[in-house]
Design a protein around this motif. Structure first.
Motif, short mmCIF file in Angstrom:
data_model
loop_
_atom_site.label_atom_id
_atom_site.label_comp_id
_atom_site.label_asym_id
_atom_site.label_seq_id
_atom_site.Cartn_x
_atom_site.Cartn_y
_atom_site.Cartn_z
N ALA A 1 0.81 -1.22 0.00
CA ALA A 1 0.00 0.00 0.00
C ALA A 1 0.85 1.27 0.00
CB ALA A 1 -0.94 0.00 1.21
N LYS A 2 1.87 1.34 0.84
CA LYS A 2 2.72 2.53 0.91
C LYS A 2 4.13 2.12 0.54
CE LYS A 2 -0.10 4.80 4.32
NZ LYS A 2 -0.96 3.94 5.09
N SER A 3 4.53 2.50 -0.65
CA SER A 3 5.85 2.08 -1.12
C SER A 3 6.46 3.13 -2.03
CB SER A 3 5.77 0.75 -1.86
OG SER A 3 5.05 0.90 -3.06
N ILE A 4 7.78 3.04 -2.14
CA ILE A 4 8.54 3.82 -3.11
C ILE A 4 9.34 2.81 -3.92
CG2 ILE A 4 10.32 5.56 -3.49
CD1 ILE A 4 9.66 6.70 -0.74
N LEU A 5 9.17 2.86 -5.22
CA LEU A 5 9.90 1.98 -6.11
C LEU A 5 11.11 2.72 -6.65
CD1 LEU A 5 10.17 -0.63 -7.78
CD2 LEU A 5 8.70 0.46 -9.51
N LEU A 6 12.29 2.17 -6.40
CA LEU A 6 13.52 2.74 -6.92
C LEU A 6 13.96 1.93 -8.13
CD1 LEU A 6 15.54 3.38 -3.64
CD2 LEU A 6 14.00 4.93 -4.85
N ARG A 7 14.47 2.60 -9.14
CA ARG A 7 14.93 1.93 -10.36
C ARG A 7 16.45 1.83 -10.42
NH1 ARG A 7 10.49 -0.25 -12.88
NH2 ARG A 7 8.80 1.24 -12.88
N GLU A 8 17.11 2.79 -9.77
CA GLU A 8 18.57 2.88 -9.89
C GLU A 8 19.29 1.88 -8.99
OE1 GLU A 8 20.04 4.72 -12.11
OE2 GLU A 8 18.26 5.80 -12.78
N ARG A 9 20.53 1.57 -9.37
CA ARG A 9 21.35 0.62 -8.60
C ARG A 9 22.36 1.33 -7.69
NH1 ARG A 9 21.22 -4.73 -10.27
NH2 ARG A 9 20.10 -5.08 -12.20
N GLU A 10 22.85 2.47 -8.11
CA GLU A 10 23.86 3.20 -7.35
C GLU A 10 23.21 4.03 -6.25
OE1 GLU A 10 27.12 2.74 -7.75
OE2 GLU A 10 26.60 1.29 -9.30
N VAL A 11 23.84 4.06 -5.08
CA VAL A 11 23.27 4.75 -3.92
C VAL A 11 22.99 6.21 -4.20
CG1 VAL A 11 23.71 5.47 -1.54
CG2 VAL A 11 24.25 3.15 -2.25
N LYS A 12 23.91 6.90 -4.82
CA LYS A 12 23.71 8.34 -5.07
C LYS A 12 22.48 8.56 -5.96
CE LYS A 12 26.42 12.43 -6.05
NZ LYS A 12 27.74 12.94 -6.39
N ASP A 13 22.30 7.71 -6.96
CA ASP A 13 21.13 7.81 -7.83
C ASP A 13 19.86 7.45 -7.07
OD1 ASP A 13 22.72 8.55 -10.02
OD2 ASP A 13 23.07 6.45 -10.56
N GLN A 14 19.94 6.48 -6.17
CA GLN A 14 18.79 6.11 -5.34
C GLN A 14 18.40 7.27 -4.41
OE1 GLN A 14 20.33 2.54 -3.53
NE2 GLN A 14 19.60 1.24 -5.21
N LEU A 15 19.39 7.96 -3.89
CA LEU A 15 19.11 9.12 -3.05
C LEU A 15 18.39 10.21 -3.85
CD1 LEU A 15 22.48 9.25 -1.08
CD2 LEU A 15 20.20 8.82 -0.09
N ARG A 16 18.79 10.40 -5.10
CA ARG A 16 18.09 11.36 -5.97
C ARG A 16 16.63 10.95 -6.15
NH1 ARG A 16 22.93 11.10 -9.14
NH2 ARG A 16 24.14 12.97 -8.78
N GLU A 17 16.40 9.65 -6.36
CA GLU A 17 15.03 9.16 -6.52
C GLU A 17 14.21 9.39 -5.25
OE1 GLU A 17 14.66 5.44 -9.37
OE2 GLU A 17 16.21 5.09 -7.85
N LEU A 18 14.82 9.19 -4.11
CA LEU A 18 14.11 9.41 -2.85
C LEU A 18 13.78 10.89 -2.66
CD1 LEU A 18 16.04 6.92 -0.57
CD2 LEU A 18 13.65 6.74 -1.34
N ARG A 19 14.69 11.75 -3.06
CA ARG A 19 14.41 13.19 -2.98
C ARG A 19 13.22 13.54 -3.87
NH1 ARG A 19 19.27 16.97 -2.93
NH2 ARG A 19 18.98 16.72 -0.72
N THR A 20 13.20 12.98 -5.08
CA THR A 20 12.08 13.19 -6.00
C THR A 20 10.77 12.68 -5.40
OG1 THR A 20 13.53 13.06 -7.92
CG2 THR A 20 11.19 12.66 -8.32
N ALA A 21 10.86 11.61 -4.61
CA ALA A 21 9.68 11.03 -3.97
C ALA A 21 9.20 11.86 -2.78
CB ALA A 21 9.98 9.61 -3.50
N GLY A 22 9.95 12.89 -2.40
CA GLY A 22 9.50 13.78 -1.35
C GLY A 22 10.27 13.70 -0.05
N LEU A 23 11.32 12.90 0.02
CA LEU A 23 12.11 12.83 1.24
C LEU A 23 13.07 14.00 1.30
CD1 LEU A 23 11.05 9.84 1.07
CD2 LEU A 23 13.17 9.23 2.22
N THR A 24 13.21 14.58 2.47
CA THR A 24 14.20 15.62 2.71
C THR A 24 15.49 14.92 3.07
OG1 THR A 24 12.50 17.13 3.52
CG2 THR A 24 14.79 17.62 4.14
N LEU A 25 16.53 15.18 2.32
CA LEU A 25 17.80 14.50 2.53
C LEU A 25 18.86 15.50 2.99
CD1 LEU A 25 17.72 12.03 -0.48
CD2 LEU A 25 17.19 11.57 1.92
#
Length: 158
Positions: free
Chosen positions: A74-98
């Motif tokens: 029900a509550k999920s974020i799907l990441l596509r990237e493999r590299e941590v820095k790219d995953q962090l960018r995806e999380l920021r796009t998803a609304g997380l404050t980093l």
């Protein structure tokens, strides 16, 4: 890319995360940013059903690279990237404050960190430390050293 179910996280859920087995390297970053972040393998969990149950019972947002698991949660974020820095960018796009916060969660076990007096630190703590925190669960001590600066630079470069 953000999971199809939710482009932005509700404010309440943004602070409680569950990372699946493919995302262990993200845990430390998220904990240093003040997120209550459970990593599946820290609990010995790999099965999708168990992950969904934990996410629901603990009101956590599941972060995963598994399309099927994301669609079934029900509550999920799907990441596509493999590299941590790219995953962090995806999380920021998803609304997380980093951004780094005062140490709150243990980078090792996600336990609560409490300030510790500097008068009798463990031997592994450098002499020049200005502040020290200790995990209430595993006893590990943390301070703002070179690792803190590297994480800060990584987050600023996103």
């Amino acid at each position: 890319m953000v999971g199809r179910r939710r482009a932005r996280l509700p404010r309440l859920m943004a602070h409680r995360l569950l990372l699946d087995v493919m995302l262990g390297r993200l845990a430390g970053y998220l904990r240093m940013c003040g997120y209550d972040t459970v990593y599946a393998l820290d609990r010995g969990v790999e099965a999708d059903d168990t992950l969904r149950t934990i996410a629901e019972q603990e009101e956590r947002t599941l972060v995963t690279r598994d399309v099927s698991l994301s669609q079934q949660t029900a509550k999920s974020i799907l990441l596509r990237e493999r590299e941590v820095k790219d995953q962090l960018r995806e999380l920021r796009t998803a609304g997380l404050t980093l951004e780094l916060t005062e140490p709150t969660f243990c980078g090792r076990c996600n336990g609560s960190l409490e300030p510790r007096p500097l008068d009798n630190p463990p031997e592994y703590v450098p002499d020049e430390v200005a502040a020290l925190w200790q995990c209430e669960e595993c006893g590990q001590c943390f301070w703002k050293g070179s690792h803190w600066q590297r994480v800060k630079q990584t987050l600023q470069s996103l």
